[in-house]
Structure formats: C-alpha cells, structure tokens
Design a protein around this motif. Structure first.
Motif, PDB file in Angstrom:
ATOM      1  N   ARG A 162     -10.649  -1.231   0.856  1.00  0.00           N
ATOM      2  CA  ARG A 162      -9.719  -0.899   1.935  1.00  0.00           C
ATOM      3  C   ARG A 162      -8.273  -0.964   1.435  1.00  0.00           C
ATOM      4  O   ARG A 162      -7.467  -0.082   1.719  1.00  0.00           O
ATOM      5  N   GLY A 165      -7.575   1.984  -0.757  1.00  0.00           N
ATOM      6  CA  GLY A 165      -7.427   3.180   0.084  1.00  0.00           C
ATOM      7  C   GLY A 165      -6.060   3.238   0.738  1.00  0.00           C
ATOM      8  O   GLY A 165      -5.409   4.285   0.791  1.00  0.00           O
ATOM      9  N   GLU A 166      -5.588   2.082   1.241  1.00  0.00           N
ATOM     10  CA  GLU A 166      -4.269   2.031   1.865  1.00  0.00           C
ATOM     11  C   GLU A 166      -3.173   2.296   0.843  1.00  0.00           C
ATOM     12  O   GLU A 166      -2.192   2.976   1.147  1.00  0.00           O
ATOM     13  N   ALA A 168      -3.476   4.122  -1.870  1.00  0.00           N
ATOM     14  CA  ALA A 168      -3.512   5.544  -2.195  1.00  0.00           C
ATOM     15  C   ALA A 168      -2.879   6.369  -1.073  1.00  0.00           C
ATOM     16  O   ALA A 168      -2.147   7.326  -1.344  1.00  0.00           O
ATOM     17  N   ASP A 169      -3.162   5.998   0.179  1.00  0.00           N
ATOM     18  CA  ASP A 169      -2.574   6.716   1.313  1.00  0.00           C
ATOM     19  C   ASP A 169      -1.065   6.620   1.328  1.00  0.00           C
ATOM     20  O   ASP A 169      -0.368   7.607   1.581  1.00  0.00           O
ATOM     21  N   SER A 170      -0.543   5.410   1.054  1.00  0.00           N
ATOM     22  CA  SER A 170       0.922   5.238   1.063  1.00  0.00           C
ATOM     23  C   SER A 170       1.568   5.946  -0.130  1.00  0.00           C
ATOM     24  O   SER A 170       2.683   6.427  -0.027  1.00  0.00           O
ATOM     25  N   VAL A 172       0.470   8.805  -1.378  1.00  0.00           N
ATOM     26  CA  VAL A 172       0.471  10.225  -1.018  1.00  0.00           C
ATOM     27  C   VAL A 172       1.558  10.493   0.017  1.00  0.00           C
ATOM     28  O   VAL A 172       2.277  11.502  -0.061  1.00  0.00           O
ATOM     29  N   ALA A 173       1.718   9.561   0.964  1.00  0.00           N
ATOM     30  CA  ALA A 173       2.708   9.739   2.024  1.00  0.00           C
ATOM     31  C   ALA A 173       4.128   9.591   1.484  1.00  0.00           C
ATOM     32  O   ALA A 173       5.074  10.168   2.015  1.00  0.00           O
TER      33      ALA A 173
END
Length: 174
Positions: A162, A165-166, A168-170, A172-173
């Motif tokens: 988790r 994943g967070e 990687a998301d941040s 990309v954002a």
C-alpha cells in the motif's frame, strides 16, 4: 567487581542490575579511551554506547540467550560495542536508495500493532523458535505462534504494498 560471576548472572536473571551498574562505573573511563582510540568516539557518545551494550547484554541474560557469563566479560562487551559500531558504519555507507528502502520499511513496520511487531522481532531478529515465541507472547502453543507470525508478516507485506502504491501515485501526480 567482587561478586562471583555465577552469582552475578543469577542476580541479573532476577532483575538486579547492580552488577552492570558497577561494571559501568568501573569501566566507563577505560571504555571511553578505547572508543576514542579505536573509533574516534567522543566520551559522551562512548558512554551512551556502553550503556546500550550493557542493556543489550542484560536483555540477553534475561531472555536466556546468555546462560553463563563469558570468561572475559569486558572483552565480550567491548566486542558487542565493536559490532554495534560496525553495524552503524555499514548502515551509514549504504547507498541512498537502500537506506531509503529501509527507512520506508521501518515506517511500515511501526504501523503494525505492538503484538505483531513483537512476534516478528522475536522470530526474525532474535531467532526464537515458535515454542519460545509462544512462551514469550503467552500463546497457547507453537502452532498459534506460527499463525500469529504468518498473519503479522502478511499485514507487513500488505502495508508495504500500500505504501509503495501511494508513493508511486504521488510520483505520477507530482
């Protein structure tokens, strides 16, 4: 240290730390000189290290990893200090990516419940078998300890996934 070593070990197992306090008081200046000469440690840092080593040694005696005092206790404790210093140097020399990965894993580990942390520490870092983990944790038997370890490890893996994943998301954002 006038106290016979066998008697000192018995007192340590019962929680009486006077032997270690006396050892610290008698050896701290010598240890500080050794630490400065061998590892360029300032006296305050050397005293902290000696206290940490004595606490580790006490834990080893209290939980049964040390069942008899080594013939040369001072040499044994200085060896423990040497290992801690070497471990710190090794950690400091890790590439930044590895150090970052370890820090992230420690953050995830701290999110586990206390019991889960304790089970994993006993099994992986102290090398306890499941019978000993069960005894330390108050579980009914080794099978329960094994199930608890498996569940704790599963939780750790899920939390890490988790967190990755967070991250990687941040990224990309950002």
């Amino acid at each position: 240290m006038n106290q016979p070593l066998a008697e000192a070990l018995t007192h340590l197992r019962m929680g009486n730390q006077s032997f270690l306090i006396t050892f610290y008081e008698e050896q701290r200046d010598h240890f500080a000189r050794w630490a400065r000469r061998q590892h360029q440690l300032e006296p305050a840092a050397a005293h902290d290290l000696l206290r940490a080593v004595l606490v580790d040694f006490y834990d080893q005696v209290a939980d049964g990893r040390v069942t008899k005092l080594p013939p040369d206790l001072r040499n044994y404790l200085y060896g423990m200090a040497q290992e801690q210093i070497q471990a710190q140097k090794t950690t400091a020399e890790l590439p930044k990516v590895e150090a970052s990965r370890r820090q992230q894993l420690l953050r995830v580990f701290s999110q586990l419940g206390t019991d889960s942390q304790q089970v994993l520490m006993y099994f992986y870092f102290r090398g306890y078998n499941f019978e000993k983990v069960a005894g330390k944790m108050g579980f009914a038997n080794a099978t329960v300890a094994k199930l608890q370890k498996t569940n704790s490890l599963r939780k750790l893996i899920e939390l890490r996934a988790r967190a990755l994943g967070e991250a990687a998301d941040s990224a990309v954002a950002g």
